[in-house]
Design a protein around this motif. Structure first.
Motif, PDB file in Angstrom:
ATOM      1  N   TRP A   1      34.262  39.354  36.285  1.00  0.00           N
ATOM      2  CA  TRP A   1      34.213  38.038  36.909  1.00  0.00           C
ATOM      3  C   TRP A   1      34.861  37.062  35.928  1.00  0.00           C
ATOM      4  CZ3 TRP A   1      31.247  41.800  38.697  1.00  0.00           C
ATOM      5  CH2 TRP A   1      30.967  41.820  40.067  1.00  0.00           C
TER       6      TRP A   1
ATOM      7  N   SER B   1      35.395  33.589  39.519  1.00  0.00           N
ATOM      8  CA  SER B   1      33.999  33.183  39.503  1.00  0.00           C
ATOM      9  C   SER B   1      33.884  31.661  39.478  1.00  0.00           C
ATOM     10  CB  SER B   1      33.299  33.768  38.274  1.00  0.00           C
ATOM     11  OG  SER B   1      31.983  33.285  38.152  1.00  0.00           O
TER      12      SER B   1
ATOM     13  N   GLY C   1      26.790  33.375  42.718  1.00  0.00           N
ATOM     14  CA  GLY C   1      28.061  32.736  43.029  1.00  0.00           C
ATOM     15  C   GLY C   1      28.005  31.903  44.287  1.00  0.00           C
TER      16      GLY C   1
ATOM     17  N   ALA D   1      29.715  33.056  35.463  1.00  0.00           N
ATOM     18  CA  ALA D   1      30.298  34.400  35.507  1.00  0.00           C
ATOM     19  C   ALA D   1      29.337  35.438  34.948  1.00  0.00           C
ATOM     20  CB  ALA D   1      31.617  34.416  34.732  1.00  0.00           C
TER      21      ALA D   1
ATOM     22  N   GLU E   1      26.814  36.362  37.628  1.00  0.00           N
ATOM     23  CA  GLU E   1      27.355  37.247  38.658  1.00  0.00           C
ATOM     24  C   GLU E   1      27.441  38.685  38.153  1.00  0.00           C
ATOM     25  OE1 GLU E   1      29.828  35.548  41.858  1.00  0.00           O
ATOM     26  OE2 GLU E   1      30.847  34.539  40.188  1.00  0.00           O
TER      27      GLU E   1
END
Length: 424
Positions: free
Chosen positions: A152, A178, A186, A203, A206
């Motif tokens: 990401w 991201s 996200g 990020a 995620e």
């Protein structure tokens, strides 16, 4: 090929040398110190052992040393032309990590993390990346050890730095901008701010979310944590010996750029070891961007490493887990917190922070490139700028070491923006 005999046999763990023990990481739910079992869903067992270790010297496995030997020892360069341009009596040495396969220091930890995950039978890794240096490094390492990779990348860098995305994909990794619609974290961010430039904290959330849902997957981090800092100490271990080989007893001052902290800590901690054992009086300066000044303006407290609060609580200098910095070109420095071990050494007085404006960083980088021929990564340019300002003010000789964490060949659009007057 570099001489394998010159590759360090052990990483250096500063936690074992400090009189004041670093504060432990805390479980986000219980607020108790984390255990190996707490970290098992996220990290490989060998990395967890390193994260919690207080041993001073930790052996580097032979497969990792073999990978290191393909590009290490990286050079320590006397920057004589830069010295002359600055009009300084200082002797300036640059530890240059841009000769690695992906052009930055990040591969030092990527190789180690991929290796330890391969030992555990992990078939898939997830991670975040800012400028793309870490994602590129991990993609290279995963290809070497036969592991799939999902990355990401912070939206601002995904859009502005496509070449590192291309490099990640060339090595076999998959890249998502991201924040993405692929994760709950996200989607929540996009619902609040559809035009967000993203952040490393987002990020991280995620990548962690995806990893914990797959029993054959693990998460990897390119900076901040103790085991990442540990792997990067090959930089400083080499530099200490290279400086002696150049006829210098010790460095008077060391400059490195600081975002998450692994690059600076990797260079500086072996020099600080010399201070701890009364063999030197070296100062260390962490050069960070004014757009994300966690050391110089952040608070030293427990905070999450990600925006969703999925990671352990870390005692660090932080601007807050929900801090989203301006989309500066030094994407690798856009992180809200500083490595706990590095933050601890700041608190103990071994490291000082200095904030550098983006335009000052690029001005120093251009001057360095025109004198030494190496185009620095925008991240490393902050260290060069801080060192140049210091060197210009000297009236007596000193030995300065600068960490040049990577080259800027894939960042030339940022240089174009600076040279055309579009940066502020």
């Amino acid at each position: 090929m570099p001489d394998a005999q010159s590759i360090p046999t052990h990483w250096y763990n500063i936690a074992g040398d400090l009189d004041v023990a670093p504060p432990p990481h805390l479980h986000p739910g219980t607020r108790e110190p984390v255990t190996a079992d707490d970290l098992a869903p996220l990290f490989a067992s060998g990395l967890i052992e390193q994260e919690l270790s207080t041993e001073t010297d930790i052996a580097i496995p032979e497969p990792v040393r073999e990978a290191y030997a393909s590009y290490r020892t990286t050079p320590l360069i006397r920057a004589r032309s830069f010295e002359k341009a600055l009009g300084t009596p200082a002797r300036i040495y640059v530890k240059y990590e841009g000769v690695s396969p992906v052009g930055s220091h990040k591969v030092n930890s990527a190789v180690a993390q991929a290796y330890y995950n391969s030992l555990d039978g992990v078939t898939r890794l997830t991670t975040e990346t800012g400028a793309g240096q870490w994602g590129s490094a991990l993609a290279f390492a995963c290809a070497r050890f036969g592991i799939d990779l999902e990355v990401w990348q912070v939206r601002a860098s995904y859009d502005a730095k496509p070449y590192r995305r291309f490099l990640i994909e060339t090595y076999g990794g998959t890249v998502h901008a991201s924040p993405s619609e692929l994760t709950e974290a996200g989607r929540a961010v996009l619902a609040r701010d559809p035009g967000t430039p993203g952040s490393l904290g987002i990020a991280v959330s995620e990548a962690v979310e995806v990893a914990v849902k797959d029993p054959l997957a693990r998460y990897t981090l390119g900076s901040v944590l103790n085991h990442v800092v540990l792997h990067q100490t090959v930089i400083g271990l080499e530099a200490v010996e290279q400086l002696r080989a150049a006829g210098e007893d010790n460095a008077d001052i060391v400059f490195g750029c600081a975002g998450g902290g692994s690059n600076l800590a990797g260079l500086a901690f072996p020099f600080i070891r010399e201070v701890l054992h009364d063999r030197a009086k070296t100062r260390v300066v962490a050069a960070e961007p004014t757009a994300c000044p966690s050391i110089t303006q952040g608070r030293y407290r427990y905070d999450h490493g990600d925006i969703a609060g999925l990671t352990p609580l870390l005692k660090m200098h932080t601007l807050g887990q929900d801090f989203i910095p301006d989309p500066i070109h030094a994407g690798g420095l856009r992180y809200h917190g500083m490595a706990p071990l590095l933050s601890h050494t700041v608190e103990l007085g071994y490291v000082e922070g200095r904030a550098v404006r983006q335009t000052d960083a690029f001005a120093a980088a251009v001057e360095f490139a025109r004198n030494e021929g190496i185009v620095p990564a925008p991240e490393a340019s902050h260290a060069i700028a801080a060192a140049a300002e210091y060197a210009r003010g000297l009236t007596e000789p000193e030995v300065i070491v600068i960490g040049l964490s990577g080259h800027g060949q894939l960042d030339l659009p940022a240089y174009d923006a600076y040279l055309s007057g579009k940066l502020v």
